[in-house]
Scaffold this active site. Structure first.
Site, mmCIF file in Angstrom:
data_model
loop_
_atom_site.group_PDB
_atom_site.id
_atom_site.type_symbol
_atom_site.label_atom_id
_atom_site.label_comp_id
_atom_site.label_asym_id
_atom_site.label_seq_id
_atom_site.Cartn_x
_atom_site.Cartn_y
_atom_site.Cartn_z
ATOM 1 N N CYS A 127 3.639 12.252 -0.633
ATOM 2 C CA CYS A 127 4.205 10.947 -0.963
ATOM 3 C C CYS A 127 5.598 10.726 -0.387
ATOM 4 O O CYS A 127 6.096 9.601 -0.372
ATOM 5 C CB CYS A 127 4.227 10.754 -2.475
ATOM 6 N N HIS A 266 9.362 5.520 -4.310
ATOM 7 C CA HIS A 266 7.931 5.789 -4.398
ATOM 8 C C HIS A 266 7.350 5.295 -5.718
ATOM 9 O O HIS A 266 7.839 5.638 -6.796
ATOM 10 C CB HIS A 266 7.692 7.286 -4.226
ATOM 11 N N ASN A 296 -0.617 4.159 -7.044
ATOM 12 C CA ASN A 296 0.126 5.135 -6.239
ATOM 13 C C ASN A 296 -0.586 5.262 -4.901
ATOM 14 O O ASN A 296 -1.678 5.812 -4.821
ATOM 15 C CB ASN A 296 0.168 6.475 -6.968
#
Length: 345
Positions: A127, A266, A296
Site C-alpha cells: 500500500c 492511504h 482499500n
C-alpha cells in the site's frame, strides 16, 4: 499525548535545483460495484458492522478476465491526457498484484499505452507502493535519466483475498491511479518536496501472502495462497508510522503541521485515518476521505483519493498537501507538495 506535542519542528532550508513536478492525474475503477449488502449475504456480517469497523460502503472489483494491467493502462492514458502529453521517458508501476510473477507488468502497460522502448519497471511496496513509485520517478528526473515519468499505482486485491474471509473481503477493492511527473522548478505548484521512506522487515509476516514465492512455492492449503493481515497489530503500526513519517517529512521540508491544508493518506480504514489525525493533533476535516466509495485499493489508494478530492473541490491549487501511506513490508512513506492547477481525467 499526540506526536505534535512531543516532536519539535525546526525549520530546515531546502536547496534550490530541479524538481519533479506533478502535472497530470488520471484514475480508473472497474465498472462492477460490490456494496456491503452483497458481501453480507455471503458472510456472517452486516452492512452496519462493515461501516462501523471500516467506514466502507462499497468497493469496485474486476470481472473475470480483467487484470491489473487493464486498470493501469486506463489510468495511465488518462494521466497522460491530463498532462497534455503523449510521451514520457519512463513508466513506474506500483503493484502487489502483477499480471504474472515474471516478467514485470510495467513494460506491457507501457507498450499498450504506446510508450514503446521507454524504461519500465514494477515497484512492490504494497500500500506504500505509490509513494515509493513517486520517489523513484522523482529520482529518475533528478538524475537526468528522464524528463517525464508516468507513475501508476494499480492493484486487484480481489484476486488475492479469500472471498470467505470477513476481515479482508470486506476491506479491499480494485482500482488504479496515475500521475505524470516532469522536470521543473522547486518553486512551481506541483513540485514534490522531500520524501520520507522507511521499512521494518522484522514485521513482514503481519501483511503477506504466505505461499507462491521461492520460500514456499506450493501452498499447503488453499488459505496459504490468499492475502493475510494481522489486523490489530497493523492498526497500531499504521497509525504510528504514518503519523511519524508525516512529522519527518515536514521537518525535512521546513514546514509545520499548521502549514498543511490537506492530508491525503492511504485509505486503509476510517478508524486508522481518525487515529492518524488524533496522533498528529489535527482536525479530521483536514484529511481527505474516499474510502466509503472505493474501500482499500492498496497502491491505487493515494492517487484515487487525490482525484476524488480534486474533482469535489476539496483540493485546490496552491494548497499545501501532505501525501502519506503505510503497507506491507512493513513500509511507509510521505511527501509534500503545493497542489497544482490540473484537469482530472
Amino acid at each position: 499525548m499526540t506526536l505534535a506535542e512531543v516532536v519539535p519542528f525546526p525549520r530546515v532550508p531546502q536547496p534550490d535545483g530541479s524538481a519533479a513536478v506533478l502535472c497530470g492525474l488520471g484514475t480508473w475503477l472497474p465498472p462492477r460495484v460490490v456494496p456491503n449488502a452483497e458481501i453480507s449475504r455471503r458472510l456472517d456480517t452486516s452492512d452496519d458492522w462493515i461501516r462501523a469497523r471500516t467506514g466502507i460502503r462499497q468497493r469496485h472489483v474486476v470481472e473475470p478476465g480483467m487484470c491489473t494491467s487493464d486498470l493501469a493502462v486506463e489510468a495511465g492514458m488518462r494521466a497522460l491526457k491530463s498532462a497534455d502529453t503523449d510521451h514520457v521517458d519512463a513508466v513506474v508501476l506500483a503493484t502487489t498484484t502483477p499480471d504474472r510473477p515474471c516478467p514485470a507488468t510495467a513494460p506491457d502497460v507501457a507498450h499498450r499505452i504506446g510508450l514503446d522502448r521507454v524504461a519500465a519497471f514494477d515497484v512492490n511496496a504494497v500500500c506504500t507502493g505509490f509513494l515509493y513509485g513517486m520517489a523513484s520517478g522523482a529520482g529518475l528526473i533528478a538524475a537526468g535519466v528522464a524528463e517525464r515519468v508516468l507513475v501508476i499505482g494499480a492493484d486487484t486485491f480481489s484476486t488475492i483475498t479469500d472471498p470467505d474471509c470477513r476481515a479482508t473481503a470486506a476491506i479491499f477493492g480494485d482500482g488504479a491511479g496515475a500521475v505524470v511527473l516532469r522536470a521543473g522548478s522547486p518553486h512551481e505548484l506541483g513540485a514534490l518536496g522531500p520524501f520520507d521512506l522507511g521499512s521494518d522487515g522484522a514485521d513482514a509476516d503481519l501483511i503477506m501472502v504466505p505461499a507462491g514465492g521461492s520460500r514456499r512455492r506450493t501452498p499447503a492449503s488453499d488459505a496459504e495462497r490468499y492475502f493475510t493481515m494481522a489486523g490489530k497489530a497493523v492498526f497500531r503500526k499504521a497509525i504510528f508510522q504514518m503519523a511519524g513519517s508525516a512529522q519527518s517529512v515536514l521537518r525535512k521540508a521546513g514546514l509545520r503541521l499548521r502549514d498543511v491544508d490537506k492530508f491525503v493518506i492511504h485509505q486503509a480504514n476510517a478508524r486508522i485515518l481518525n487515529g492518524v489525525a488524533d496522533m498528529l493533533g489535527q482536525p479530521a476535516g483536514k484529511f481527505v476521505r474516499n474510502i466509503e466509495q472505493v474501500g482499500n485499493t492498496a497502491a491505487a489508494s493515494v492517487p484515487l483519493a487525490m482525484s476524488s478530492a480534486c474533482e469535489s473541490g476539496e483540493l485546490r491549487a496552491g494548497q499545501q498537501v501532505l501525501l502519506g501511506a503505510f503497507g506491507g513490508g512493513l513500509t511507509w512513506g510521505s511527501t509534500v507538495l503545493r497542489w497544482p492547477a490540473i484537469e482530472i481525467l
